[in-house]
Design a protein around this motif. Structure first.
Motif, PDB file in Angstrom:
ATOM      1  N   UNK A 327      59.112  91.071 -52.846  1.00 38.43           N
ATOM      2  CA  UNK A 327      58.912  91.097 -51.644  1.00 38.43           C
ATOM      3  C   UNK A 327      58.504  92.924 -51.593  1.00 38.43           C
ATOM      4  N   UNK A 328      57.372  92.777 -50.991  1.00 43.18           N
ATOM      5  CA  UNK A 328      56.509  94.611 -50.870  1.00 43.18           C
ATOM      6  C   UNK A 328      56.535  95.288 -51.931  1.00 43.18           C
ATOM      7  N   UNK A 329      56.482  94.691 -53.500  1.00 41.84           N
ATOM      8  CA  UNK A 329      56.315  95.401 -54.532  1.00 41.84           C
ATOM      9  C   UNK A 329      54.839  94.845 -54.797  1.00 41.84           C
ATOM     10  N   UNK A 330      54.633  95.813 -55.900  1.00 41.29           N
ATOM     11  CA  UNK A 330      53.046  96.162 -56.198  1.00 41.29           C
ATOM     12  C   UNK A 330      52.602  95.888 -57.863  1.00 41.29           C
ATOM     13  N   UNK A 331      51.254  96.292 -58.311  1.00 40.37           N
ATOM     14  CA  UNK A 331      50.933  95.422 -59.756  1.00 40.37           C
ATOM     15  C   UNK A 331      52.299  96.361 -60.016  1.00 40.37           C
ATOM     16  N   UNK A 332      52.839  94.804 -61.221  1.00 40.11           N
ATOM     17  CA  UNK A 332      53.760  96.322 -62.763  1.00 40.11           C
ATOM     18  C   UNK A 332      55.141  97.122 -61.921  1.00 40.11           C
ATOM     19  N   UNK A 333      56.152  95.776 -61.049  1.00 44.18           N
ATOM     20  CA  UNK A 333      56.658  95.738 -60.192  1.00 44.18           C
ATOM     21  C   UNK A 333      57.917  95.960 -61.643  1.00 44.18           C
ATOM     22  N   UNK A 334      58.395  97.178 -62.748  1.00 45.47           N
ATOM     23  CA  UNK A 334      59.284  96.821 -63.410  1.00 45.47           C
ATOM     24  C   UNK A 334      60.148  97.149 -63.273  1.00 45.47           C
ATOM     25  N   UNK A 335      60.346  97.661 -61.859  1.00 39.82           N
ATOM     26  CA  UNK A 335      61.870  98.022 -61.867  1.00 39.82           C
ATOM     27  C   UNK A 335      61.838  97.234 -60.547  1.00 39.82           C
ATOM     28  N   UNK A 336      61.712  96.187 -60.063  1.00 33.00           N
ATOM     29  CA  UNK A 336      61.558  94.893 -58.793  1.00 33.00           C
ATOM     30  C   UNK A 336      63.517  94.563 -59.863  1.00 33.00           C
ATOM     31  N   UNK A 341      69.711  91.903 -59.452  1.00 29.02           N
ATOM     32  CA  UNK A 341      69.261  91.215 -60.762  1.00 29.02           C
ATOM     33  C   UNK A 341      67.707  91.691 -61.217  1.00 29.02           C
ATOM     34  N   UNK A 342      67.309  92.622 -62.150  1.00 25.52           N
ATOM     35  CA  UNK A 342      66.166  93.312 -62.648  1.00 25.52           C
ATOM     36  C   UNK A 342      66.201  91.856 -63.317  1.00 25.52           C
ATOM     37  N   UNK A 343      64.671  92.528 -63.705  1.00 26.91           N
ATOM     38  CA  UNK A 343      63.736  91.290 -64.429  1.00 26.91           C
ATOM     39  C   UNK A 343      64.593  90.559 -66.059  1.00 26.91           C
ATOM     40  N   UNK A 344      65.255  90.958 -66.512  1.00 25.92           N
ATOM     41  CA  UNK A 344      65.514  91.452 -67.374  1.00 25.92           C
ATOM     42  C   UNK A 344      67.114  89.727 -67.425  1.00 25.92           C
ATOM     43  N   UNK A 345      68.037  90.322 -66.471  1.00 32.45           N
ATOM     44  CA  UNK A 345      68.847  89.144 -65.427  1.00 32.45           C
ATOM     45  C   UNK A 345      68.166  88.243 -65.460  1.00 32.45           C
ATOM     46  N   UNK A 346      67.342  88.176 -65.010  1.00 31.25           N
ATOM     47  CA  UNK A 346      66.330  86.607 -64.215  1.00 31.25           C
ATOM     48  C   UNK A 346      66.105  86.013 -64.649  1.00 31.25           C
TER      49      UNK A 346
END
Length: 360
Positions: A327-336, A341-346
């Motif tokens: 939600x609300x994130x743009x392109x390249x949202x690596x720190x989401x 949980x971050x992307x690696x954890x998800x």
């Protein structure tokens, strides 16, 4: 209408940047015996927490490909490279995750810091993660105003004739044309990298029954096309006579992708393949899919609607898929982060659950 979309995509992508046991005789001449074999691991064992050191082998040549430079009149061969991250353990049963960087098919690198961080996350928990480079528009030099018949000859061996002709019909600028050619080359290279992984599985103790492929942006576009397309697609359209470097790409190997990981990508490459060859490639045997995509992705080539469209295709085929809306994130949202949980954890949770990996 599709050609208009081809033009839009090409123009906007430019903006995105082992141990063994044995027995012997006892000294008192009693009957010899062999102890029971150690239990065989059925599925790979991975760790819930960072456990191992991450070992890295860099710039391994996985194949060759053709390119042009400022002085070439015919294509020349270059080496294609990848990096292998693996754990400091003695497991002979490791899952593998191949990751494809983004860059709008105009550039990018396998050593992007966020990819290196993800590689360390996975390798420290028992995976082999392979980060690949591939040919982009940087490997293409086209003189503006070159007649179409000369372009067809100039790029022979880099992309199929029918792909080149389709690109010429759908773009307005030289840069857009180069990106269109690069989209095909990137796919050919990603498939070659995956075949290299299969061919070298024993070297890194990889269990090829547990293959994940993922990518971000252009890498996600390439991931989708790799997992969905047939083994021969983006491969057999060019003959070895036209591209001798194909003989370096482990053509005899096959693979079976279990899971795909998609960060802010799109379905455009498969749509273009359908435009050129008239083939719709999705079917019920496709790999399961994890997606993360920001609702404020303002890159028109990778809007959030691309993720919902893919989810709709997957749902219609009754294939398991998960879309994490950023939600609300743009392109390249690596720190989401979502739910802490971050992307690696998800993605870790998705892969271990859907591949039934053993987690300790």
């Amino acid at each position: 209408m599709r050609n208009n979309r081809f033009l839009l995509i090409c123009s906007l992508l430019f903006l995105t940047g082992l141990s063994a046991c044995g027995g012997g005789s006892n000294s008192d001449n009693s009957t010899s015996f062999s102890p029971a074999s150690e239990p065989i691991e059925i599925t790979p064992i991975v760790k819930a927490q960072s456990t191992y050191l991450t070992l890295v082998e860099e710039d391994i040549t996985y194949a060759e490909g053709l390119r042009h430079n400022n002085s070439s009149t015919t294509p020349i061969a270059i080496s294609l490279k990848l990096d292998v991250y693996y754990p400091s353990n003695d497991s002979t049963n490791r899952p593998v995750f191949m990751f494809i960087h983004g860059g709008g098919f105009t550039g990018g690198t396998k050593t992007k810091p966020e990819i290196v961080d993800m590689a360390s996350y996975y390798a420290s928990r028992g995976w082999v993660l392979v980060s690949i480079d591939y040919r982009t528009a940087e490997e293409l030099i086209t003189t503006p105003g070159t007649p179409q018949d000369e372009l067809l000859a100039y790029y022979k061996g880099l992309a199929p004739l029918e792909w080149i002709e389709h690109a010429l019909q759908g773009v307005d600028t030289t840069k857009q044309f180069e990106q269109a050619i690069a989209m095909y080359m990137a796919q050919r290279d990603a498939k070659a990298a995956l075949r290299w992984i299969v061919a070298n599985a024993d070297t890194y103790n990889i269990n090829t029954d547990y293959i994940t492929v993922g990518g971000a942006s252009a890498g996600a576009i390439t991931t989708i096309a790799l997992g969905i397309s047939n083994q021969e697609d983006f491969r057999d359209e060019i003959s070895i006579a036209d591209d001798p470097t194909l003989s370096t790409t482990n053509l005899e190997e096959t693979y079976n992708v279990q899971s795909m990981v998609y960060f802010w990508g799109s379905n455009v490459k498969l749509e273009l393949f359908e435009d050129v060859y008239g083939m719709y490639l999705y079917d019920s045997d496709d790999p399961e899919l994890f997606m993360a995509h920001g609702t404020n992705d303002v890159n028109p080539s990778t809007p959030y609607s691309e993720a919902t469209e893919l989810k709709g295709i997957y749902d219609s085929l009754s294939i398991h898929n998960e879309l994490v809306t950023l939600e609300g994130a743009g392109h390249g949202a690596w720190d989401a982060t979502v739910g802490g949980q971050n992307l690696s954890e998800m993605t870790f949770d998705f892969i271990v659950d859907r591949q039934n990996l053993t987690v300790e």
